[in-house]
Enzyme design. Structure first.
Site, mmCIF file in Angstrom:
data_model
loop_
_atom_site.group_PDB
_atom_site.id
_atom_site.type_symbol
_atom_site.label_atom_id
_atom_site.label_comp_id
_atom_site.label_asym_id
_atom_site.label_seq_id
_atom_site.Cartn_x
_atom_site.Cartn_y
_atom_site.Cartn_z
ATOM 1 N N GLU A 47 0.766 -1.148 0.061
ATOM 2 C CA GLU A 47 -0.005 -0.011 -0.216
ATOM 3 C C GLU A 47 0.947 1.205 0.005
ATOM 4 O O GLU A 47 1.799 1.400 0.618
ATOM 5 C CB GLU A 47 -0.737 -0.173 1.339
ATOM 6 C CG GLU A 47 -1.692 1.296 1.439
ATOM 7 C CD GLU A 47 -2.168 1.152 3.038
ATOM 8 O OE1 GLU A 47 -1.627 0.685 4.022
ATOM 9 O OE2 GLU A 47 -3.294 1.695 3.068
ATOM 10 N N ASN A 107 -7.066 5.934 -1.701
ATOM 11 C CA ASN A 107 -5.919 5.135 -1.504
ATOM 12 C C ASN A 107 -6.172 4.044 -2.547
ATOM 13 O O ASN A 107 -7.175 3.130 -2.188
ATOM 14 C CB ASN A 107 -6.012 4.632 -0.158
ATOM 15 C CG ASN A 107 -4.831 3.973 0.420
ATOM 16 O OD1 ASN A 107 -4.403 3.187 -0.309
ATOM 17 N ND2 ASN A 107 -4.609 3.814 1.599
ATOM 18 N N LYS A 124 -9.579 1.780 -1.861
ATOM 19 C CA LYS A 124 -9.700 1.110 -0.498
ATOM 20 C C LYS A 124 -11.270 1.512 -0.080
ATOM 21 O O LYS A 124 -11.735 2.672 -0.304
ATOM 22 C CB LYS A 124 -8.816 1.765 0.430
ATOM 23 C CG LYS A 124 -8.552 1.106 1.695
ATOM 24 C CD LYS A 124 -7.614 1.557 2.394
ATOM 25 C CE LYS A 124 -7.233 1.170 3.849
ATOM 26 N NZ LYS A 124 -5.757 1.608 4.565
ATOM 27 N N GLU A 143 -5.742 8.637 7.827
ATOM 28 C CA GLU A 143 -6.270 8.121 6.649
ATOM 29 C C GLU A 143 -7.873 8.752 6.406
ATOM 30 O O GLU A 143 -8.173 8.886 5.404
ATOM 31 C CB GLU A 143 -6.307 6.660 6.515
ATOM 32 C CG GLU A 143 -4.838 6.039 6.306
ATOM 33 C CD GLU A 143 -5.240 4.619 5.717
ATOM 34 O OE1 GLU A 143 -5.710 4.514 4.501
ATOM 35 O OE2 GLU A 143 -4.871 3.786 6.599
ATOM 36 N N CYS A 169 -4.859 -2.960 3.088
ATOM 37 C CA CYS A 169 -4.454 -2.918 4.314
ATOM 38 C C CYS A 169 -5.848 -3.218 5.270
ATOM 39 O O CYS A 169 -6.212 -4.338 5.471
ATOM 40 C CB CYS A 169 -3.843 -1.472 4.666
ATOM 41 S SG CYS A 169 -3.098 -1.647 6.279
ATOM 42 N N ASN A 194 0.239 -1.075 5.374
ATOM 43 C CA ASN A 194 1.052 -0.254 6.319
ATOM 44 C C ASN A 194 0.519 -0.342 7.678
ATOM 45 O O ASN A 194 -0.552 0.248 7.947
ATOM 46 C CB ASN A 194 1.238 1.150 5.999
ATOM 47 C CG ASN A 194 2.031 1.456 4.671
ATOM 48 O OD1 ASN A 194 3.234 1.981 4.903
ATOM 49 N ND2 ASN A 194 1.484 1.309 3.477
HETATM 50 N N1 CDT Z 1 -2.958 1.446 6.554
HETATM 51 C C1 CDT Z 1 -3.993 0.853 7.310
HETATM 52 O O1 CDT Z 1 -5.090 0.794 6.874
HETATM 53 N N2 CDT Z 1 -3.477 0.642 8.419
HETATM 54 C C2 CDT Z 1 -4.297 -0.167 9.494
HETATM 55 C C3 CDT Z 1 -4.008 0.448 10.700
HETATM 56 C C4 CDT Z 1 -4.933 0.452 11.810
HETATM 57 S S1 CDT Z 1 -4.842 1.441 12.994
HETATM 58 C C5 CDT Z 1 -5.503 3.041 12.521
HETATM 59 C C6 CDT Z 1 -4.494 -1.474 9.492
HETATM 60 O O2 CDT Z 1 -5.529 -2.041 9.624
HETATM 61 O O3 CDT Z 1 -3.333 -1.972 9.508
#
Ligand code: CDT
Length: 307
Positions: A47, A107, A124, A143, A169, A194
């Protein structure tokens, strides 16, 4: 006859703010070449693979963040990746921040065929984190400020000899993500992520990040009889430690390959798409065993409703 895709999960180590896109694209090209040498048909990148994970900073005027977004794909700076993929005849999947001509921010992840043509785009659906600046946090996860959620949902595309799906993600934590694609016969789901190790709202989850990452992708794969390829941007980026543990998961739910580092690292697997049938035609024969007539609340309501 089996249908085998050799897939590479091209994990990236951190991308610091000072790393320009050209240097990142050079890293992607290096991983792509490794993939080609390993016989990959397809290499999957994380991502937001072209920049640092910029939602960790808040800016009052969002236009100050415009430089993190791509307004075209391919672009002058990403063309070397597309050109090299075509020359090597290797497809790839790439995540990036997209700004549309109308100024909408998504995204996004694209799937590019071996001839360099973009065969699919996914935006996303599940946008995590927060909309507003939260100054007490050690870092932001804004985000929901930087991206609007896609209304297009989850597509499945015929490519690489199989039925390919994408998620990004946080989507991987939601069973609906897999099931919608499962209902479209998905055979391989590609996912960049990420994931900061430190989860600010509930730090007790920090130690469980790797467990939860595997838990959701293994169960999503098994319950839908599909391959899942999960690819991290890992390591300490601008002081924030992010999960590695990129993995390729079989339709049985078993992990068949996993990264060992939090750096740029390629793992590969020969994925027989016909393995999906063992699950799709037995335990998870949806047509025979699902009970959609009692699943109404899943699409009819968002939050919990107490009787
Ligand atoms: N990038 C992304 O979606 N990361 C989320 C972090 C969650 S905490 C705000 C994840 O689900 O891994």
């Amino acid at each position: 006859m089996s249908r085998v895709i050799t897939v590479g999960a091209a994990q990236l180590g951190p991308i610091q703010r000072s790393n320009d896109r050209a240097s990142v694209v050079a890293r992607l090209v290096a991983l792509l070449r490794q993939g080609a040498a390993a016989g990959c048909d397809l290499v999957v990148f994380p991502e937001l693979a072209l920049t640092t994970f910029f939602p960790r900073w808040f800016v009052d005027d969002i236009t100050q963040a415009d430089h993190w977004y791509e307004t075209e794909m391919p672009s002058a700076v990403t063309a070397p990746l597309f050109d090299e993929a075509k020359r090597l005849s290797v497809g790839f999947c790439l995540g990036y921040a997209e700004m549309t001509p109308e100024g909408r921010r998504f995204n996004t992840q694209i799937l590019v065929a071996k001839d360099g043509a973009t065969v699919a785009k996914y935006r996303k659906v599940h946008i995590p984190g927060h909309e507003h600046h939260e100054p007490d946090r050690p870092f932001q996860h804004a985000e929901r400020y930087y991206f609007e959620p896609s209304m297009e949902g989850f597509g499945v595309w015929q490519a690489f000899g199989g039925r390919m799906g994408m998620m990004i993600c946080n989507d991987r934590r939601w069973p609906e993500t897999y099931r919608v694609m499962g209902l479209k016969g998905v055979e391989m789901i590609l996912c960049g992520y990420n994931t900061p190790i430190h989860y600010v709202p509930d730090p007790s989850q920090d130690i469980l990040q790797g467990f939860h990452n595997a838990l959701v992708m293994q169960s999503g794969a098994y319950q839908n009889g599909t391959w899942v390829v999960g690819v991290a941007k890992a390591g300490v980026e601008e002081g924030v430690d992010s999960l590695g543990q990129s993995m390729i998961v079989a339709p049985s739910g078993q992990i068949v390959a996993q990264t060992l580092s939090t750096d740029d690292e390629l793992i590969t697997a020969r994925c027989d798409l016909d393995w999906c049938r063992r699950y799709k035609e037995t335990l998870f024969d949806f047509d025979r065993y699902r009970r959609p007539e009692v699943y109404g609340p899943i699409t009819g309501q968002r939050g919990v409703v107490l009787d």
